[in-house]
Design a protein around this motif. Structure first.
Motif, short mmCIF file in Angstrom:
data_model
loop_
_atom_site.label_atom_id
_atom_site.label_comp_id
_atom_site.label_asym_id
_atom_site.label_seq_id
_atom_site.Cartn_x
_atom_site.Cartn_y
_atom_site.Cartn_z
N VAL A 257 0.83 -1.21 0.00
CA VAL A 257 0.00 0.00 0.00
C VAL A 257 0.86 1.26 0.00
O VAL A 257 0.63 2.19 -0.78
N TYR A 258 1.89 1.28 0.86
CA TYR A 258 2.71 2.49 0.96
C TYR A 258 3.67 2.64 -0.22
O TYR A 258 4.01 3.76 -0.61
N GLN A 259 4.10 1.53 -0.80
CA GLN A 259 4.90 1.62 -2.02
C GLN A 259 4.08 2.25 -3.15
O GLN A 259 4.57 3.10 -3.90
N GLU A 260 2.81 1.84 -3.24
CA GLU A 260 1.93 2.41 -4.26
C GLU A 260 1.69 3.91 -4.01
O GLU A 260 1.64 4.71 -4.95
N LYS A 261 1.54 4.28 -2.75
CA LYS A 261 1.35 5.70 -2.41
C LYS A 261 2.54 6.53 -2.86
O LYS A 261 2.39 7.62 -3.43
N LEU A 262 3.75 6.04 -2.59
CA LEU A 262 4.96 6.78 -2.98
C LEU A 262 5.06 6.91 -4.49
O LEU A 262 5.37 7.99 -5.03
N VAL A 263 4.81 5.79 -5.20
CA VAL A 263 4.90 5.81 -6.66
C VAL A 263 3.86 6.76 -7.26
O VAL A 263 4.18 7.58 -8.13
N MET A 264 2.62 6.67 -6.77
CA MET A 264 1.55 7.52 -7.30
C MET A 264 1.83 8.99 -7.06
O MET A 264 1.61 9.83 -7.94
N LYS A 265 2.32 9.32 -5.86
CA LYS A 265 2.59 10.73 -5.55
C LYS A 265 3.69 11.28 -6.47
O LYS A 265 3.60 12.40 -6.96
N THR A 266 4.72 10.47 -6.69
CA THR A 266 5.83 10.89 -7.56
C THR A 266 5.37 11.04 -9.01
O THR A 266 5.69 12.04 -9.68
N VAL A 267 4.60 10.05 -9.49
CA VAL A 267 4.12 10.09 -10.88
C VAL A 267 3.21 11.30 -11.10
O VAL A 267 3.33 12.02 -12.12
N LEU A 268 2.29 11.54 -10.16
CA LEU A 268 1.36 12.67 -10.31
C LEU A 268 2.09 14.01 -10.29
O LEU A 268 1.76 14.92 -11.06
N HIS A 269 3.10 14.12 -9.40
CA HIS A 269 3.82 15.40 -9.29
C HIS A 269 4.58 15.71 -10.57
O HIS A 269 4.43 16.81 -11.14
N TYR A 270 5.39 14.75 -11.03
CA TYR A 270 6.20 15.04 -12.21
C TYR A 270 5.38 14.92 -13.50
O TYR A 270 5.68 15.60 -14.50
#
Length: 699
Positions: free
Chosen positions: A92-105
């Motif tokens: 769950v937290y790996q997905e949160k980190l990936v999604m936040k990074t993808v959305l930001h950049y």
């Protein structure tokens, strides 16, 4: 189970399980099943790809046959494994980190500037509101600083800087939350129940059965020093119960007929019969998680100091910002100060360091119940060891039975085992094991058993009073005598053994000689502890002066004390603390519990008495005492990293402020470098403290 072998080398297989999707539970089940096979040394299951990497010894075909025979339906995953798995949490937290990074950049690459400005402005409301709420409560803390930096950037239409600040703050929040939840989960699992057998009362007889065989409605007998394994109601007897594991209360509470008792609590005094009402362990796990999250157990004083210092620095940062504005009237230089603060890194890096240390301790078979105990170990300069089951092996053996009566050796051993099997101690286990080896049946033939802490056991058989315990208990407390015709035999008892005395009707009838072999690693461990910073090593034992002196000389302790009682150990610990020393106490028995409670850090051996493990702050595995050295090195390394983080945070942020005030870097760059350094320090704090290179520093 159908699978494909994707890759293999000698001793290692990578397989792919042929199924549409592997759930977290299925991955946990497969991992648990394989890890419990004797020829499998390591296993990793990847639920996303339905792959598994298996390291093994021996024949590859055995592993392949295990996999062919495996099915999820037949492999019943234990409840405590299912409840405590961190697999889903990590995903769950790996997905949160990936999604936040993808959305930001991704937004920077594909969204036009006006749209990004609107999104950034909307996101900033949350941070600004947190800052306003903080001010409304009369506090000038980190949220105020974050809100000021973000709101000024938005006001200046510097949406890139505002977005970067919020992105890095969000990443930090995810990492901190992830680490905290994982550490709490690991800690809760380590504190969960592990009671294998219980005394079931049926038809006025007590039968030792597996705890998994108990059902609601059964009656179980709990004796002093044992963990209560089920929720239930007292139907006979009364006792003082330590409920600290559930309520946090340090003082035991009285429970008598008709009152409820709960799984995981410890019977400190008395004996009770419990009507079992619930056998599930999942509620126990949930209670522990709640207790840990609601308490301050995880907080060390360095964490508290870091948070306090971080909040205290906020007003100075704001004052510095105002001073630069007044002196320079340059908004760019002013923002450079505002964009950089010491608070974020201090509040983020310190707790992560401590929680990571607790996690790493768990990886080394060491259970730590809170960061403050690791800090106590790091500061400790004195360590006190119990002897039996701690410095000596936890598996002593009966070497000889010396009779002082007409009873046969087997009869004497049968009587001793019948009494000793009720109480958790390594010496008692030695007697019970010796009776099993001789295939002696020792069914219940005595009346109620009374255990006198650190002394012995009292009961009656055929209306005759039977006592077993130490010489102090038998001769001084109970006034037993040695038959005159056996005096010479008594005088010639071998001093190299520990002695257990059995008396019937005030007459000594046997002395059971028990070999209590010293752990091979004990001498090396004491030497390594001194290299790691321990100045004083003490051994305390209830054994005779002669036995204690011999062990102390071999181990190399600085001081030893013989024939001590539980209160003597606790008093010694209190005396050392009063003299300004930081004390660690290590023990495994009921009689060590007072000293474990009194010490700055109490360490219990994992296969010792349940009450010792419950009271202790730290538990280590019984296999190797060198884990105590590992614990000390880990605690030292934790404090070293914390101090290093302090230096890095102060140095980097001071440098960034100086560069901003002098106009060398722009506020955007200052914010980026500040948040990037905070993130890097926090990520660095998650790394293992002990690697193979660091472990060799003692060699």
């Amino acid at each position: 189970m159908k699978f494909i072998v994707k890759h293999e080398i000698n001793g290692r297989l990578r397989i792919h399980v042929v199924q549409k999707r592997m759930t977290y539970t299925e991955a946990d089940t497969l991992s648990w099943f394989l890890s419990n096979q004797k020829n499998v040394t390591d296993v990793k299951v990847y639920e996303r790809t339905a792959d598994a990497v298996i390291c093994y010894v021996g024949d590859k075909e055995e592993v392949l046959n295990l996999l062919k025979q495996f099915s999820y339906e037949n492999a019943i995953l234990p409840e405590h494994v299912a409840a405590g798995s961190g697999r889903e949490l990590n995903a769950v937290y790996q997905e949160k980190l990936v999604m936040k990074t993808v959305l930001h950049y991704g937004s920077k690459l594909f969204l036009p500037m006006p749209v990004r400005a609107v999104i950034t402005s909307v996101k900033s409301v949350k941070y600004i509101w947190h800052g306003i709420r903080c001010l409304m409560h009369g506090k000038i803390e980190v949220p105020v600083l974050d809100a000021t930096a973000i709101s000024v950037s938005v006001f200046r239409r510097d949406y890139a800087t505002a977005g970067s600040v919020m992105f890095l703050l969000g990443i930090g929040e995810i990492i901190e939350e992830w680490t905290h939840k994982k550490s709490v989960g690991d800690l809760a699992r380590s504190m969960s129940l592990n009671v294998n057998k219980v005394w079931l009362k049926r038809d006025e007889q007590e039968i030792l059965v597996r705890s998994s065989d108990i059902e609601p409605g059964d009656h179980v007998v709990i004796r002093m020093g044992n963990v209560i394994p089920f929720d239930g109601e007292v139907v006979t007897g009364e006792g003082m119960i330590n409920q600290a594991s559930l309520t946090g209360e340090s003082l035991p509470v009285r429970r008598t007929v008709g009152q409820s008792v709960f799984a995981g609590t410890v019977l400190e005094e008395g004996e009770i019969e419990v009507l079992v009402k619930a056998v599930s362990g999942s509620t126990r796990f949930e209670k522990i998680v709640t207790m840990i999250e609601d308490s301050e157990k995880l907080k060390s004083s360095v964490e508290g100091k870091a948070e306090h210092l971080a909040d205290r620095l906020v007003p100075y940062t704001l004052l510095g910002t105002g001073a630069v504005w007044l002196l320079t009237r340059n908004i760019t230089k002013t923002l450079s100060v505002l964009m950089v603060d010491f608070s974020c890194a201090l509040k983020l890096a310190m707790p992560i360091t401590v929680l990571s240390a607790i996690r790493e301790a768990g990886e080394n078979n060491i259970t730590v119940k809170g960061g403050k105990f690791l800090e106590a170990v790091a500061d400790a300069d004195t360590i006190v060891f119990d002897k039996t089951g701690t410095l000596t092996k936890a598996t002593p053996t009966v070497k000889e039975i010396v009779a002082f009566s007409e009873y046969s050796e087997n009869d004497l051993l049968r009587i001793a085992a019948c009494l000793e099997e009720h109480f958790p101690h390594s010496m008692a286990k030695a007697v019970v094991d010796a009776a099993k080896e001789r295939q002696l049946s020792h069914e219940e033939m005595h009346s109620k058993v009374e255990y006198v802490v650190a002394h012995g056991i009292s009961s009656s058989i055929d209306d005759k009073k039977v006592l077993i315990g130490s010489s102090h208990f038998i001769f001084e407390d109970e006034g037993c005598t040695i038959p005159s015709e056996y005096q010479d035999r008594y005088d010639s008892l071998k001093p190299e053994y520990s002695h257990l005395y059995l008396a019937i009707e005030k007459q000594l009838v046997a002395v059971i000689c028990i070999e209590d072999p010293l752990r091979e690693e004990a001498t090396e461990m004491v030497r390594d502890l001194k290299k790691a910073g321990i100045r004083k090593v003490v051994m305390m034992t209830g054994d005779s002066e002669r036995t204690a002196a011999a062990i102390a000389k071999r181990v190399g302790v600085d001081e030893y004390y013989a024939e001590v009682l539980p209160e003597d150990k606790a008093n010694f610990v209190e005396k050392e603390k009063a003299e300004g020393r930081k004390v660690i106490m290590i023990g495994d028995g009921i009689n060590d519990s007072p000293a474990l409670s009194a010490a700055d850090a109490g360490i219990a051996i994992s296969d010792g008495a349940e009450i010792a493990r419950e009271i202790a702050d730290i538990t280590i595995a019984a296999d190797d005492l060198r884990e105590v050295v590992t614990l000390k090195l880990l605690a030292n390394a934790m404090m070293k990293r914390i101090h290093k983080n302090y230096r890095n945070i102060v140095g980097i942020n001071s440098g960034l402020i100086l560069l901003g005030v002098t106009g060398i870097v722009q506020p955007t760059v200052s914010a980026l470098l500040h948040n990037a350094s905070t993130l890097m320090i926090s990520l660095g704090s998650m790394k293992n403290l002990l690697d193979e290179n660091k472990r060799t520093e003692l060699e």
